[in-house]
Design a protein around this motif. Structure first.
Motif, PDB file in Angstrom:
ATOM      1  N   LEU A  63      43.763  30.042  44.994  1.00 25.03           N
ATOM      2  CA  LEU A  63      42.740  29.415  44.158  1.00 25.03           C
ATOM      3  C   LEU A  63      43.398  28.468  43.158  1.00 25.03           C
ATOM      4  CD1 LEU A  63      40.570  32.555  43.265  1.00 25.03           C
ATOM      5  CD2 LEU A  63      39.875  30.647  44.717  1.00 25.03           C
ATOM      6  N   VAL A  75      37.946  40.474  37.036  1.00 20.75           N
ATOM      7  CA  VAL A  75      38.342  41.731  37.687  1.00 20.75           C
ATOM      8  C   VAL A  75      38.773  42.745  36.638  1.00 20.75           C
ATOM      9  CG1 VAL A  75      40.095  42.818  39.159  1.00 20.75           C
ATOM     10  CG2 VAL A  75      38.996  40.691  39.892  1.00 20.75           C
TER      11      VAL A  75
ATOM     12  N   MET B  50      42.202  47.795  45.008  1.00 19.82           N
ATOM     13  CA  MET B  50      40.876  47.380  44.527  1.00 19.82           C
ATOM     14  C   MET B  50      40.964  46.004  43.876  1.00 19.82           C
ATOM     15  SD  MET B  50      37.642  47.929  44.137  1.00 19.82           S
ATOM     16  CE  MET B  50      36.862  49.521  43.894  1.00 19.82           C
ATOM     17  N   GLU B  51      41.988  45.821  43.060  1.00 24.61           N
ATOM     18  CA  GLU B  51      42.160  44.522  42.399  1.00 24.61           C
ATOM     19  C   GLU B  51      42.323  43.389  43.412  1.00 24.61           C
ATOM     20  OE1 GLU B  51      44.743  45.873  38.671  1.00 24.61           O
ATOM     21  OE2 GLU B  51      44.900  43.718  39.063  1.00 24.61           O
ATOM     22  N   LEU B  54      39.053  42.681  45.145  1.00 22.17           N
ATOM     23  CA  LEU B  54      38.107  41.963  44.288  1.00 22.17           C
ATOM     24  C   LEU B  54      38.513  40.495  44.117  1.00 22.17           C
ATOM     25  CD1 LEU B  54      37.442  44.723  41.593  1.00 22.17           C
ATOM     26  CD2 LEU B  54      35.952  44.037  43.480  1.00 22.17           C
ATOM     27  N   MET B  55      39.815  40.248  44.095  1.00 19.10           N
ATOM     28  CA  MET B  55      40.279  38.857  44.036  1.00 19.10           C
ATOM     29  C   MET B  55      39.945  38.136  45.341  1.00 19.10           C
ATOM     30  SD  MET B  55      41.407  37.968  41.133  1.00 19.10           S
ATOM     31  CE  MET B  55      42.278  36.422  41.451  1.00 19.10           C
ATOM     32  N   GLN B  58      36.338  37.224  45.591  1.00 22.13           N
ATOM     33  CA  GLN B  58      36.007  36.045  44.792  1.00 22.13           C
ATOM     34  C   GLN B  58      36.545  34.770  45.441  1.00 22.13           C
ATOM     35  OE1 GLN B  58      35.875  36.560  40.291  1.00 22.13           O
ATOM     36  NE2 GLN B  58      37.412  38.075  40.880  1.00 22.13           N
ATOM     37  N   GLN B  59      37.691  34.908  46.075  1.00 15.60           N
ATOM     38  CA  GLN B  59      38.272  33.756  46.765  1.00 15.60           C
ATOM     39  C   GLN B  59      37.350  33.295  47.904  1.00 15.60           C
ATOM     40  OE1 GLN B  59      42.347  34.556  47.494  1.00 15.60           O
ATOM     41  NE2 GLN B  59      42.828  32.504  48.196  1.00 15.60           N
ATOM     42  N   PHE B  62      34.396  31.589  46.388  1.00 12.60           N
ATOM     43  CA  PHE B  62      34.754  30.242  45.919  1.00 12.60           C
ATOM     44  C   PHE B  62      34.794  29.258  47.088  1.00 12.60           C
ATOM     45  CE2 PHE B  62      37.990  27.007  44.879  1.00 12.60           C
ATOM     46  CZ  PHE B  62      37.455  26.491  43.706  1.00 12.60           C
ATOM     47  N   ARG B  63      35.511  29.658  48.134  1.00 12.29           N
ATOM     48  CA  ARG B  63      35.623  28.779  49.300  1.00 12.29           C
ATOM     49  C   ARG B  63      34.257  28.479  49.896  1.00 12.29           C
ATOM     50  NH1 ARG B  63      41.051  30.967  51.007  1.00 12.29           N
ATOM     51  NH2 ARG B  63      40.111  32.724  52.061  1.00 12.29           N
ATOM     52  N   MET B  79      30.824  33.868  42.764  1.00 11.92           N
ATOM     53  CA  MET B  79      32.030  34.702  42.648  1.00 11.92           C
ATOM     54  C   MET B  79      31.713  35.997  41.905  1.00 11.92           C
ATOM     55  SD  MET B  79      34.828  31.741  41.764  1.00 11.92           S
ATOM     56  CE  MET B  79      36.360  32.662  41.759  1.00 11.92           C
ATOM     57  N   GLN B  80      30.971  35.870  40.821  1.00 11.08           N
ATOM     58  CA  GLN B  80      30.589  37.045  40.035  1.00 11.08           C
ATOM     59  C   GLN B  80      29.757  38.015  40.886  1.00 11.08           C
ATOM     60  OE1 GLN B  80      31.344  37.794  36.848  1.00 11.08           O
ATOM     61  NE2 GLN B  80      29.987  39.559  36.583  1.00 11.08           N
ATOM     62  N   LEU B  83      31.942  39.758  43.378  1.00 14.59           N
ATOM     63  CA  LEU B  83      32.786  40.732  42.678  1.00 14.59           C
ATOM     64  C   LEU B  83      32.041  42.049  42.470  1.00 14.59           C
ATOM     65  CD1 LEU B  83      35.404  41.162  40.788  1.00 14.59           C
ATOM     66  CD2 LEU B  83      33.884  40.464  38.941  1.00 14.59           C
ATOM     67  N   ILE B  84      30.875  41.953  41.866  1.00  8.75           N
ATOM     68  CA  ILE B  84      30.098  43.158  41.544  1.00  8.75           C
ATOM     69  C   ILE B  84      29.656  43.889  42.807  1.00  8.75           C
ATOM     70  CG2 ILE B  84      28.012  44.020  40.403  1.00  8.75           C
ATOM     71  CD1 ILE B  84      29.894  42.897  38.390  1.00  8.75           C
ATOM     72  N   TYR B  87      32.577  45.647  44.479  1.00 12.38           N
ATOM     73  CA  TYR B  87      32.961  46.822  43.683  1.00 12.38           C
ATOM     74  C   TYR B  87      32.026  48.000  43.952  1.00 12.38           C
ATOM     75  CZ  TYR B  87      34.198  49.602  39.554  1.00 12.38           C
ATOM     76  OH  TYR B  87      34.598  50.609  38.722  1.00 12.38           O
TER      77      TYR B  87
END
Ligand SMILES: [Zn+2]
Lengths: 86, 224
Positions: A63, A75, B50-51, B54-55, B58-59, B62-63, B79-80, B83-84, B87
């Motif tokens: 990104l 996050v 998990m991190e 979640l990244m 979002q990636q 975004f794409r 993205m938000q 993410l949620i 999760y």
């Protein structure tokens, strides 16, 4: 083992199926034989491969920094405070 | 690649369900699923997994926002949302290999919802599924929103991110084709997975992918 010839148009129509492995061995052979004697079609095949390669490579791009920083902050916030915070 | 013989269902090698009537070569251009091992680990409480998951979610968001929907200013919300939802979804996942189609489906829906809220462009809502390409050789009939011209992350950053040539070439495709290119060529989903995400038939996916490749090649050629 001879296989009937395939035309340039015929090759172009089948090229995606060829590259995706959807064709049987005999048809693959037709295409490869044609490409060996037709530089135009050989180039088309190379171009298609390159196009897919460019896309796949682009997908590996991380990104943009600013976007990534925000994503990481989201996050962290989520993992610390839980999903109810929006 | 295929067929890890381990019966151990914690093995991170997640065998693709695959198409029984197709050979292994069918997936020659699809990439291994990077999400399933992370989903599995995250569900077991691995925080770092998990991190990462979640990244990645979002990636993907975004794409998808940028390349398919073409609205950089929507990307943050999409993205938000990804993410949620990711999760919350992780704990209830029974089949980790199904996560990636779930994620793309979720992101696709979020993008569509954002579009529906745009009162100024209601006609584009359906354009993700309707390519408006009617010529047999895939030439476009109409023109469509251009993904390169939008607010949000600036153009220079986006060009550095993806490459100007590819961004321009993608922007020339109808949105429905961009979606298939993103899913199949960039993200490496199999034809079957793309069909699942888009709710198209596999034959339809293949036809559109072929046309999209023809158009992309032409555009990339023209910029050389
Ligand atoms: Zn030829």
């Amino acid at each position: 083992m001879t296989t009937p010839p395939v035309s340039c148009d015929g090759l172009l129509a089948k090229i995606s199926a060829y590259l995706d492995g959807d064709l049987n061995a005999a048809t693959c052979e037709q295409i490869e034989q044609h490409a060996q004697t037709c530089p135009d079609c050989a180039r088309v095949i190379a171009d298609f491969r390159a196009t897919t390669g460019i896309c796949r490579q682009a997908a590996d791009a991380p990104l943009p920094d600013a976007v990534r920083a925000k994503a990481q902050a989201r996050v962290r916030e989520l993992l610390v405070r839980g999903p109810l915070v929006r | 690649m295929r067929g890890s013989e381990k019966g151990d269902n914690l093995s991170v090698t997640v065998a693709k369900p695959g198409n029984p009537h197709l050979s292994d070569a069918t997936d020659a251009t699809s990439a291994p699923d990077p999400y399933a091992p992370l989903v599995l680990a995250a569900a077991l409480g691995d925080e770092s997994a998990m991190e990462q998951l979640l990244m990645r979610a979002q990636q993907v968001a975004f794409r998808f926002s940028l390349l398919v929907c073409g609205h950089a200013e929507d990307a943050e919300d999409v993205m938000q949302d990804a993410l949620i939802r990711t999760y919350k979804h992780v704990d209830s996942i029974k089949d980790p290999s199904a996560f990636r189609t779930w994620l793309f489906r979720t992101v696709r829906n979020a993008c569509l919802m954002k579009r529906r809220k745009r009162v100024d462009e209601p006609a584009r809502v359906e354009s993700l599924d309707q390519p408006h390409v009617d010529h047999a050789d895939g030439r476009r009939v109409g023109t469509h929103d251009v993904a390169t011209h939008s607010k949000g992350p600036d153009d220079l950053a986006l060009n550095a991110w993806l490459g100007r040539e590819l961004r321009t070439a993608l922007a020339k495709l109808p949105p429905a084709y961009r979606m298939i290119v993103l899913l199949r060529e960039m993200e490496g989903l199999s034809t079957r997975e793309v069909a699942e995400v888009t709710r198209m038939t596999e034959d339809n996916v293949k036809t559109r992918l072929h046309r999209a490749r023809v158009m992309l090649r032409e555009s990339l050629e023209a910029t050389r």
